[in-house]
Scaffold this active site. Structure first.
Site, PDB file in Angstrom:
ATOM      1  CG  ASP A  60      -0.242   0.824   4.894  1.00  9.59           C
ATOM      2  OD1 ASP A  60       0.387   0.059   5.638  1.00  9.59           O
ATOM      3  OD2 ASP A  60       0.002   2.051   4.804  1.00  9.59           O
TER       4      ASP A  60
ATOM      5  CD  GLU B 121      -0.452  -1.668   9.183  1.00 10.99           C
ATOM      6  OE1 GLU B 121       0.581  -1.548   9.861  1.00 10.99           O
ATOM      7  OE2 GLU B 121      -0.799  -0.819   8.356  1.00 10.99           O
TER       8      GLU B 121
END
Length: 634
Positions: free
Chosen positions: A314, A367
């Site tokens: 993330d 990401e």
């Protein structure tokens, strides 16, 4: 209650690795470990707290009394406190009470390496083990074949707390999800699930992205073995499991990692590098060896003990740039005068190298929303070493295009075609994730223009375009049946919508798109290579039509895809082709079963020896309204 017995699981070699930032199995040493010592059952505790004056284990076994069970500090300046406490059993709750050298500050901290935590809002750690009889040997032996980059990646993104709720809006347990979710994902044909963070987190509105228990699956839904059952059942159903992993930041909750021993132990001491202004959270000190060992050990822990197949990392962009979400004066350039965080780059490269060298058949996915180069290229050629990267530019441009009324689309075709100018610079996964259906953005279905029929025809067109575009795919839960409301983490998806043909039609479409993706090698064998794609015509903006070829290893598998981005039915639409033969329609997003208008190319279509569009042959097609049609050359 017996006192603490001096005992260690650490060797000198362990300590040297830890200090060097190269101990990647720290969870085997630090934390709470059930064991037998001199014929007595108990628990060995070890915690890293180098600036502590004293560390006591407090828990339900000593009435949370400080000083009853004080750990011993090691002599080797490692900062590790340890000891064996007899007669403590599995299920005991505990924390570390730390008296700091820095002004005598006393804090009670959860165990950073706990395998299990109390159910929030309670914050204690729980003594636990990781025993489980796995039944996924078939999957694990063949995982490399499922997870390779030349295999299908159709990912269903799931928030476990709101996929489906039980009576009185209660959470479903891991064991219930092992029945309901597994059967549903298998029915839908997704190849993988991606779970938003399952590691323990205190605050529900964070959706799991503010972690405290990095080594513990959240107790909201059951115990560690229950979560293992869920993974096990998914594997038995032939479905891979990807976890969201959050090494980018952590909350400053009193019982968490922040200011752990009275010092900036896990977080960077410089506020410009150690505090995240967007999320008001703390940022790891990636340059500290012991912190690198903690994070990489955590990544390997989930791969080892929970048989996880991939880690989606993330907020990588926030890690890479020193000036991310910071104004001038709020950040300091690196030694070369740039804005790249060199410690982070080094850490991410090492993380990927260690993961790929230790576990065959897994993937890491970034990401990462910027143009940082070579994110999904090997470290040996200067890349960060990820297997894949989310294609945020495709997501942004495509949704921007689809929100436009169809009459204006001819002026904006570049929003769609631009992705192909950089599609093969990385191994891209196309995401329509949870971030796109919150905070007033509307659901994907509700963003589509027009009346109800056009909205859902546009949605089917979007999904068809997504599945035939090069790259892997990720779809957030609810999107597969056209949920109209924004995602609400506090309640179930709107499953009642499936009684309506328009929503059930989207569900049937996704099932068939997954079937198409998995059965047609040209859609996945070269999905990350320019060799797998060729434009037929990207210039017909007047009609808002795109046509292209997807290619696999065998030319016989080539597919022709034609997208009509308006509601006008286009009869006798001619495209150029390079081969003789016939075309057969094998997919059409306008089918009646999808709640479409059922405009079809019903028979095989003969390819004519009539040059067109720079090709030797051509064919006339019928293009349904707001549709994707896929053809195979026979």
């Amino acid at each position: 209650m017996s006192k603490v017995i001096s005992h260690s699981l650490f060797t000198d070699f362990d300590i040297n690795l830890f200090k060097a930032g190269k101990h990647f199995r720290l969870y085997e040493k630090l934390g709470a470990h059930l064991m037998e010592l001199n014929g007595v059952q108990g628990v060995y505790f070890a915690v890293w707290a180098p600036t502590a004056h004293s560390v006591s284990v407090v828990g339900d076994f000593n009435f949370w009394t400080e000083g009853e069970h004080e750990l011993f500090v090691r002599w080797d300046s490692s900062g590790i406190w340890e000891g064996f406490i007899p007669n403590i059993q599995k299920g005991a709750t505990y924390k570390y009470k730390i008296l700091s050298n820095n002004g005598g500050l006393v804090t009670e901290k959860a165990d950073p390496f706990a395998f299990y935590c109390e159910k929030p809002p309670h914050t204690a750690s729980v003594v636990w083990d990781l025993t489980h009889k796995w039944d996924d040997s078939k999957w694990m032996k063949t995982r490399k074949e499922h997870n390779a980059l030349d295999k299908p990646y159709s990912v269903y993104e799931v928030h476990l707390g709101s996929w489906k709720r039980g009576e009185d809006n209660r959470f479903l347990s891991y064991l219930e999800l092992a029945e309901d979710l597994v059967s549903y994902v298998k029915e839908m044909g997704f190849t993988h699930v991606e779970f938003m963070p399952v590691m323990e987190y205190p605050y529900d509105p964070s959706w799991g992205y503010q972690l405290v228990g990095y080594f513990a699956p959240t107790s909201r839904f059951g115990n560690p073995q229950d979560f293992m059952v869920l993974v096990d059942k998914l594997h038995q159903a032939g479905i891979g499991v990807i976890l969201d992993w959050v090494p980018s930041h952590f909350p400053d909750d009193a019982h968490g990692l922040g200011f752990f021993d009275g010092s900036n132990l896990y977080e960077h001491p410089d506020r410009r590098k150690g505090y995240h202004p967007d999320w008001k959270s703390l940022v790891f000190n990636y340059g500290r060896n012991e912190v690198r060992s903690f994070l990489i050990s955590n990544a390997l822990f989930w791969l080892q003990h929970y048989h996880i197949d991939g880690l989606r990392v993330d907020a990588v962009a926030s890690m890479l740039y020193l000036d991310y979400s910071r104004n001038d004066g709020e950040w300091e350039a690196n030694i070369f005068g740039g804005n790249e965080n060199l410690d982070t780059i080094s850490f991410l490269k090492e993380f990927n190298e260690v993961v790929y060298s230790n576990y065959e058949g897994v993937q890491t996915i970034a990401e990462e929303s910027t143009s940082f180069p070579m994110v999904s290229r090997p470290t040996s050629v200067g890349g960060l070493g990820f297997g894949m990267k989310w294609m945020m530019g495709w997501m942004h441009d495509t949704l921007k295009y689809f929100q436009k009324e169809t009459v204006y689309r001819k002026y904006h075709q570049n929003d769609l075609t631009f992705s192909m100018t950089y599609a093969f610079t990385e191994n891209f996964m196309l995401p329509l994730s949870h971030d796109e259906v919150v905070y007033g953005k509307k659901s994907i279905a509700d963003r589509m223009p027009g009346d109800e029929w056009q909205k859902f025809a546009n949605l089917r067109l979007l999904y068809g375009y997504m599945f035939t575009h090069p790259g892997g795919n990720l779809l957030f839960m609810g999107g597969e049946f056209g949920q109209m409301a924004e995602w609400n983490f506090q309640q179930s998806l709107d499953w009642h919508l499936l009684q309506y043909p328009v929503h059930n039609g989207v569900k049937e479409l996704i099932k068939d798109l997954n079937k198409l993706y998995k059965s047609e090698p040209s859609l996945y064998e070269k999905q990350f290579s320019h060799e797998g794609f060729e434009w037929i015509d990207y210039s017909d903006h007047q009609n808002a039509v795109l046509s292209f070829i997807r290619k696999g290893n065998d030319p016989k598998d080539d597919l022709i895809i034609v997208c009509n981005f308006t509601q006008i039915v286009r009869k006798n639409y001619r495209i150029g082709v390079s081969k003789k033969g016939k075309l057969k329609e094998i997919f059409n997003s306008d089918l009646e079963k999808y709640h479409g208008s059922n405009v079809l190319n019903t028979n095989t279509i003969k390819i004519e020896s009539s040059p067109y569009g720079g090709r030797d042959y051509s064919v006339e097609l019928v293009l349904p309204p707001l549709s994707v049609t896929v053809f195979k050359i026979l």
